[in-house]
Design a protein around this motif. Sequence first.
Motif: not given
Lengths: 221, 403
Positions: A26-43
């Motif tokens: 419900d409150d996923n940091p990446i998919t709901v809060q949209v935080l920490g996306v840069c690292s999700a793309l990079a590594i």
Amino acid sequence: MSTEVKQKESLFSKKNQKLLSDPFNDDNPITVQVLGVCSALAITVKLEPAIVMSLSVMFVLGAGNVIISLIRNLIPNRIRIIVQLVVVASLVILVDQFLRAFAYDVSKQLSVFVGLIITNCIIMGRFEAFALANGPWKAFMDGIGNAIGYGAVLIAVAFFRELLGSGALLGIQVIPDSWYIANGGFYANNGFMLFPPMALIVVGLIIWVQRARNTKLIEEN
Amino acid sequence: MKFVQNIFDKTRPLVEKEGKRNILYPLHNAIETMAFVPDHTTHSGAHVRDAIDLKRTMITVIFAMVPALLFGMWNIGRLHYGAFGEESTWLDNFLFGALKMLPLITVTYAAGLGVEIFFAWKRNHAVNEGFLVSGLLIPMIMPVDIPLWMVAVSTIFAVLIGKEVFGGTGMNLLNPALTARAFAFFAYPTWMSGDQIWINTNGEEGAQLVDGYSGATAMGELATTVGQGLNNPATETVMAQFGSGGTYSMMNTFLGLIPGSIGETSALLILLGGLFLVFKGVGSWKIMLSFLVGGLAMATIFNAFAVNEFMGLNPIHQLLIGGFMFGMVFMATDPVSGSQTETGKYIYGFLAGFFGIMIRVFNPAYPEGIMLAILFMNVMAPLIDHYVVESNIKRRSKRLANA
């Protein structure tokens, strides 16, 4: 009086469990809060760095949340960001040195992104939003919960990118060599998966599936 | 067709509200409206009916594409037999090409319509004609020997990410056909670029390729001259092919007698299709014209400041090679992903042509600059429209203030 009530609350009460489980969906940091996306793309090109990154973030966020929560009443409000940064930076240096000592190859792959955990929005976000206002146990649960939510998305993205982009998982070839066109088969790896834009698209697809299944996330109108 | 209708009539009670399989109703409805004219009419209110609807618009574009498509089929066969130095009649050429082309078209339509029908079912609406044109455009911009499953994957990606994510036909930000090509280009570069893929060279046992055979496209050849400087003797043999009588002479590139993506080679027939689109009022002449002017402007600038043979190519010749004409007529004019405002169309077309030539010449690793330029301008089109509308509002409010 109020402290007594708090102490009576068991360590794994419904409320505390929610702290752990909410960030998963419900409150996923990446998919709901949209935080920490840069690292999700990079590594997320390969699974291994993604797993190591998730564990590193879990350590930094769990420990950081506890420390901040413990000293929350000592931190002067006006310099709290600096104090938070000092805490994160120390923990990240610990992680970095640990990786260099025991997992040098992965540490090379993650390169600058270990250091960049300091600037990962999730960490400062949880310090600000949660650890500064809650006790250490709750803060710990929240930290671990968010790190799991972050790691789950990271690992899911890396799974698809490594499988479809390199035909391997954790560096082990899973798609048979005889399938490849070069060996007389029909298959070819999808080179697009190795580019960062595809990570964004995969994250987008995960958000799409999540929203289709979880009606709580759908905004009104 | 009667027996097809019987199938629909027979199965309808099953899927209607009281039926056992009512979960399949949207699927049934979607396929039925695709096969037959729907028999339900508007129930209330007055409606303005026009002779032109989505179906007619789409079919007009299909008609415009047919000459280039048929020529592409013939060209596949001509290049194939030519590579082995074999004699062949035009019918041989055409039949060989048609046999190569039909699986491509079939797979594209099957993959694309599969996704469309799935979403029509999920979203409970009829399958519309949105994929009709894309499904024919995609095979026309692929090299002849691309594995079919790659076409299918690219098509599914394009329909899913290019269109359905945004809400389906009419809502898409990007041109779906170009999205498919861009996906294939980045995902499977070995099968989408180079000098091995444009001509089918799977001959019979023992057949030998003729001496001096080259499967490169005009742009592949030109890319080799970059970095060699102007009038370098090393590039002489390459540039000789662009002179009159060469493989890529002005006449050959205009007629389309060159290797390339299946439908993109013949400038003449594409322009014919373009004229038909303009005449029918389906394609925007503003976009086509400004696209042409933009490309010509960039090519002329390059020509004036040429430091290599690619830049020094005659501007007209520059526009005749690669996908420029095809992009101009069939891709940039997409009414959904292009600019909507009339002034915006000029800006959009001009910049797409301008950047297309620029990407192609400056980065020969991306030979199909036109594709990237049009996709880029697709993304910019809403911004252009926004500023055109804003400036209109500003001008009129000023006029009002002065009145």
